[in-house]
Design a protein around this motif. Structure first.
Motif, PDB file in Angstrom:
ATOM      1  N   PHE A 160     -32.480  77.966  27.040  1.00 35.04           N
ATOM      2  CA  PHE A 160     -32.799  78.612  28.088  1.00 35.04           C
ATOM      3  C   PHE A 160     -32.263  77.714  29.329  1.00 35.04           C
ATOM      4  O   PHE A 160     -31.621  77.984  30.336  1.00 35.04           O
ATOM      5  N   VAL A 161     -32.800  76.502  29.174  1.00 33.57           N
ATOM      6  CA  VAL A 161     -32.124  75.607  30.312  1.00 33.57           C
ATOM      7  C   VAL A 161     -30.962  75.410  30.455  1.00 33.57           C
ATOM      8  O   VAL A 161     -30.381  75.376  31.451  1.00 33.57           O
ATOM      9  N   VAL A 162     -30.209  75.018  29.043  1.00 33.45           N
ATOM     10  CA  VAL A 162     -28.776  74.812  29.132  1.00 33.45           C
ATOM     11  C   VAL A 162     -27.971  76.064  29.546  1.00 33.45           C
ATOM     12  O   VAL A 162     -27.017  75.886  30.640  1.00 33.45           O
ATOM     13  N   THR A 163     -28.305  77.434  29.324  1.00 35.13           N
ATOM     14  CA  THR A 163     -27.652  78.566  29.860  1.00 35.13           C
ATOM     15  C   THR A 163     -28.042  78.517  31.330  1.00 35.13           C
ATOM     16  O   THR A 163     -26.945  79.224  31.922  1.00 35.13           O
ATOM     17  N   TRP A 164     -29.176  78.388  31.741  1.00 34.47           N
ATOM     18  CA  TRP A 164     -29.575  78.517  33.145  1.00 34.47           C
ATOM     19  C   TRP A 164     -28.445  77.463  33.914  1.00 34.47           C
ATOM     20  O   TRP A 164     -27.969  77.865  34.987  1.00 34.47           O
ATOM     21  N   VAL A 165     -28.456  76.406  33.410  1.00 36.73           N
ATOM     22  CA  VAL A 165     -27.453  75.264  34.352  1.00 36.73           C
ATOM     23  C   VAL A 165     -26.123  75.701  34.133  1.00 36.73           C
ATOM     24  O   VAL A 165     -25.541  75.944  35.203  1.00 36.73           O
ATOM     25  N   VAL A 166     -25.691  76.399  33.034  1.00 39.15           N
ATOM     26  CA  VAL A 166     -24.272  76.823  32.906  1.00 39.15           C
ATOM     27  C   VAL A 166     -24.218  78.169  34.080  1.00 39.15           C
ATOM     28  O   VAL A 166     -23.280  78.059  34.849  1.00 39.15           O
ATOM     29  N   ALA A 167     -24.834  79.017  34.052  1.00 39.87           N
ATOM     30  CA  ALA A 167     -24.927  80.254  34.798  1.00 39.87           C
ATOM     31  C   ALA A 167     -25.145  80.180  36.308  1.00 39.87           C
ATOM     32  O   ALA A 167     -24.497  80.747  36.971  1.00 39.87           O
ATOM     33  N   ILE A 168     -26.042  79.301  36.558  1.00 40.03           N
ATOM     34  CA  ILE A 168     -26.619  79.165  38.030  1.00 40.03           C
ATOM     35  C   ILE A 168     -25.977  77.929  38.492  1.00 40.03           C
ATOM     36  O   ILE A 168     -25.711  77.850  39.879  1.00 40.03           O
ATOM     37  N   LEU A 169     -25.728  76.896  38.099  1.00 35.24           N
ATOM     38  CA  LEU A 169     -25.147  75.783  38.493  1.00 35.24           C
ATOM     39  C   LEU A 169     -23.481  75.631  38.443  1.00 35.24           C
ATOM     40  O   LEU A 169     -22.911  75.629  39.355  1.00 35.24           O
ATOM     41  N   LEU A 170     -22.986  75.496  37.101  1.00 37.51           N
ATOM     42  CA  LEU A 170     -21.818  75.409  36.761  1.00 37.51           C
ATOM     43  C   LEU A 170     -20.882  76.431  37.214  1.00 37.51           C
ATOM     44  O   LEU A 170     -19.737  76.215  37.901  1.00 37.51           O
ATOM     45  N   VAL A 171     -21.218  77.767  36.909  1.00 37.54           N
ATOM     46  CA  VAL A 171     -20.101  78.804  37.026  1.00 37.54           C
ATOM     47  C   VAL A 171     -19.991  79.274  38.556  1.00 37.54           C
ATOM     48  O   VAL A 171     -18.895  79.273  38.999  1.00 37.54           O
TER      49      VAL A 171
END
Length: 188
Positions: A160-171
Motif C-alpha cells: 500500500f505504501v509503495v503504490t501510494w508513493v508512486v500514485a500520489i507522489l511520483l506520477v
C-alpha cells in the motif's frame, strides 16, 4: 475473485463523486456501497477496505507533507508554515481517528444502535428503524476482523505504501515535469 476492470470502475466512480462534491469525505462515505456493487465483496470487506484505505491514505499524506515541510522549511514564511502545519495536523488526526475506529467498530455499532433507539421514539420511527437496523447488522458484521487482518499484514501495508508513493507522489510530479518541460521552463 475481483477483476481489475471492476476495481478500476469502482475507483473511478469514487473519484468522480469526490470531484462532484466539495469534500473527499463524500466519496469515502459511499466507497463501501460502490465497492460492494461493482466487486460483489461482502459489506464487511467493503467497510474494512474503505476504512483501512482512508486511514492509511490520510496518515501517509500527513507524513509526506511533514517531510516536505522539513526538507524545504526555509522556503516558506511563518504564515504558510502555520497553515501547512495545521493541514498536516488535520490529516494525521483524521487518519489516526479513522484507524482507531477501524480497530473499534464495536463502538460505532453501539453509537448507531443508540441512534436507532432514538429514531424509534419518533412518530414514524418504528417503520424507519427496521430497515436501518437490518442495514447496520449487514454493514458491521465482520469488518473489524477484516480490518485487523489488513493492517496487521506487513506485506499488505508495504505494498500500500509503495503504490501510494508512486500514485500520489511520483506520477503527479512526472505529469508536472512533462508540462513544464513542454513550456521550456525546465530542461530535460
Amino acid at each position: 475473485d475481483v477483476g481489475w476492470r471492476e476495481l478500476a470502475t469502482a475507483d473511478l466512480i469514487i473519484k468522480f463523486i469526490n470531484s462532484l462534491f466539495p469534500s473527499r469525505i463524500s466519496g469515502r462515505s459511499v466507497a463501501p456501497l460502490v465497492l460492494r456493487n461493482f466487486t460483489g465483496i461482502t459489506w464487511g470487506e467493503a467497510v474494512a477496505v474503505t476504512v483501512a484505505h482512508t486511514g492509511l491514505y490520510a496518515i501517509l499524506y500527513g507524513i509526506m507533507a511533514l517531510a516536505g515541510l522539513v526538507v524545504d522549511f526555509e522556503a516558506y514564511g511563518p504564515g504558510v508554515t502555520a497553515v501547512v502545519l495545521l493541514s498536516i495536523g488535520v490529516y494525521l488526526a483524521v487518519g489516526g481517528i479513522i484507524m482507531l475506529a477501524g480497530w473499534r467498530l464495536d463502538l460505532f455499532d453501539r453509537l448507531v444502535a443508540r441512534l436507532v433507539r432514538l429514531i424509534e421514539r419518533l412518530p414514524l420511527g418504528p417503520k424507519m428503524t427496521s430497515p436501518l437496523d437490518s442495514f447496520r447488522e449487514r454493514l458491521l458484521s465482520g469488518p473489524d476482523e477484516q480490518f485487523h487482518r489488513l493492517v496487521q499484514n506487513p506485506q499488505t501495508i508495504g505494498l500500500f505504501v509503495v503504490t501510494w508513493v508512486v500514485a500520489i507522489l511520483l506520477v503527479p510530479a512526472v505529469r508536472v515535469w512533462i508540462l513544464l518541460s513542454a513550456t521550456g521552463a525546465m530542461t530535460v
